[in-house]
Design an enzyme around this catalytic site. Structure first.
Site, PDB file in Angstrom:
ATOM      1  N   LYS A 122     -24.688   2.687  17.812  1.00  0.00           N
ATOM      2  CA  LYS A 122     -23.846   2.725  16.631  1.00  0.00           C
ATOM      3  C   LYS A 122     -24.739   2.796  15.388  1.00  0.00           C
ATOM      4  CE  LYS A 122     -19.728   2.335  18.542  1.00  0.00           C
ATOM      5  NZ  LYS A 122     -18.678   3.368  18.370  1.00  0.00           N
ATOM      6  N   ASP A 161     -23.687   7.453  17.468  1.00  0.00           N
ATOM      7  CA  ASP A 161     -22.283   7.430  17.033  1.00  0.00           C
ATOM      8  C   ASP A 161     -22.213   6.833  15.638  1.00  0.00           C
ATOM      9  OD1 ASP A 161     -19.587   7.390  16.735  1.00  0.00           O
ATOM     10  OD2 ASP A 161     -19.170   5.966  18.348  1.00  0.00           O
ATOM     11  N   GLU A 171     -22.224  11.823  17.613  1.00  0.00           N
ATOM     12  CA  GLU A 171     -20.766  11.647  17.590  1.00  0.00           C
ATOM     13  C   GLU A 171     -20.278  11.308  16.188  1.00  0.00           C
ATOM     14  OE1 GLU A 171     -17.445   8.903  19.936  1.00  0.00           O
ATOM     15  OE2 GLU A 171     -19.555   8.826  20.523  1.00  0.00           O
ATOM     16  N   LYS A 207      -9.801   9.969  23.676  1.00  0.00           N
ATOM     17  CA  LYS A 207      -9.484   8.549  23.796  1.00  0.00           C
ATOM     18  C   LYS A 207      -7.975   8.430  23.921  1.00  0.00           C
ATOM     19  CE  LYS A 207     -13.445   6.779  21.188  1.00  0.00           C
ATOM     20  NZ  LYS A 207     -13.912   6.125  19.940  1.00  0.00           N
TER      21      LYS A 207
END
Length: 424
Positions: A223, A250, A278, A331
């Site tokens: 992240k 991400d 991402e 998702k």
């Protein structure tokens, strides 16, 4: 396949016929339930090979009980991304029981700034859907899913819709004695997931990388997006500890386009090439997404994934038409189960690669997504690790975990069993 951190163990050929009786939870031969019926005026024999599309149009569902409850679970440690910080899961669990006693489970995940619903709204809307299912007459699964889509439309209620759809589909799979991975195609009964390192100081990130390396995780999802310089320091620290791991970055919308390109440049100087970048920019910055995608692809050989930017079929078509990303992150909480299957078909036809991920979910939702991924066998990137981040697990069964590998069983539905009273 190993270059992108995915390993699918092909244990059964996808075209192999299978007897319905082979997949019941107690491993005993099982006939189709007497209450299992097909559409109006259809006289057909009990099937020996069943696909999900067939199931939707032919199997009848008759709901006896439908209910939902809060699903609150603490995390092992606070989970920080560019847009929010979580200390516990505050989701909604959904349970549907058919008239013949078969039960299905679903989960509506709640993640601030990503899902439109908060927990009170999700509970209210799940209650509305459950009340409808309890009073509605017997209908095909397709009709039931269509009615739920009308009650819980669009992105606004996608997370709750996904949870109800999961529970309905799981109940029907239980009824006919077929595990979900077989129902969705039967390509495999295993997946290999990455593992996520949230936004933490470099030393803590390095410690997590060392732990995950020892546990067998070959792909780390980092992240980033909150502070560019700190992000680079974290990457350097992890690289020293786990030099052979594959990286997914991400940003969760955290960068400006030029910042995203700068990150790639600095990584290039370090000799690091992520396998995926991402959602580098804000979900509505379509020009920025396309700009980063083209630079990443043409200059650095890095694929860019649209996550928050892809919340509907319309978004996917926009991405395809504008060549705005290389990968679509599916998702279920963003688009629902039925919506996900539609988006997968569009992406495949357009040559886009596919990723499957989740919010912060227990193995109720992650198990369902894992069955979908294993059964379809179309995902190049798998990010279904969130149950591993929880400090406790009220959900039992569903799949076996061995490091980064999830193995799904032949038990009823997706095999998960929730101690319902524990979350009352």
């Amino acid at each position: 396949m190993s270059s992108i951190g995915l390993s699918l163990k092909l244990t059964l050929p996808s075209d192999a016929p299978f007897p319905i009786s082979a997949f019941h939870s107690d491993s005993k031969p099982r006939k189709l339930s007497p209450t299992l019926r097909f559409g109006p005026r259809m006289a057909v024999a009990a099937p020996t090979n069943f696909g999900f599309k067939d199931l939707m149009e032919t199997i009848m569902v008759d709901v006896h009980r439908a209910e939902n409850r809060p699903l609150n679970v603490p995390l092992i440690a606070p989970f920080t991304i560019a847009t929010c910080r979580l200390e516990k899961v505050e989701n909604v669990a959904i349970r549907i029981e058919l008239k013949n006693g078969c039960v299905g489970w679903g989960e509506a995940p709640i993640l601030p700034f990503v899902t439109a619903e908060d927990q009170p709204i999700a509970i209210a809307k799940a209650t509305e859907a459950c009340e409808f299912l309890r009073r509605c007459p017997e209908m095909t699964l397709s009709s039931a899913l269509g009615e739920i889509s009308g009650i819980l439309p669009g992105h606004e209620f996608a997370s709750v819709r996904a949870g109800v759809e999961m529970a309905l589909i799981d109940a029907v799979a239980s009824d006919i004695g077929v595990p979900l991975w077989r129902l969705f195609g039967g390509v495999s009964n295993t997946i290999t997931t990455d593992i996520t390192i949230p936004i933490v100081p470099p030393a803590e990130a390095a410690a997590l990388a060392s732990k995950y390396c020892k546990q067998g995780f070959g792909t780390l999802k980092l992240k980033v997006g909150k502070n560019l310089n700190t992000d680079i320091e974290v990457l350097q620290a992890i690289r020293e500890i786990h030099p052979d791991c594959l990286f997914i970055l991400d940003a969760n919308e955290g960068y400006k386009p030029m910042e995203a390109v700068e990150v790639l440049e600095k990584l290039h100087e370090m000799g690091v090439t992520p396998i995926l970048f991402e959602q580098p920019v804000h979900r509505d910055d379509w020009d920025g997404l396309g700009y980063v995608t083209h630079i990443a692809r043409n200059k650095y050989g890095v694929s860019v994934a649209a996550d928050e930017s892809c919340r509907s079929v319309t978004d996917v078509k926009k991405i395809v038409e504008g060549d705005l990303a290389d990968v679509i992150n599916i998702k279920l909480a963003k688009v629902g189960v039925v919506g996900a299957l539609e988006i997968i078909e569009i992406a495949k036809a357009s040559g886009l690669k596919l990723m499957i991920g989740g919010m912060i979910e227990t193995r109720l939702a992650m198990g369902f997504s894992g069955h979908l991924a294993a059964g379809l066998g179309v995902f190049q990137f798998i990010d279904l690790d969130t149950p591993l981040l929880l400090s406790e697990d009220p959900v039992h069964g569903g799949y076996k975990v061995s490091g980064a590998v999830y193995e799904f069983t032949n038990s009823r539905g997706h095999g998960g069993f929730l101690h319902w009273d524990e979350i009352a």
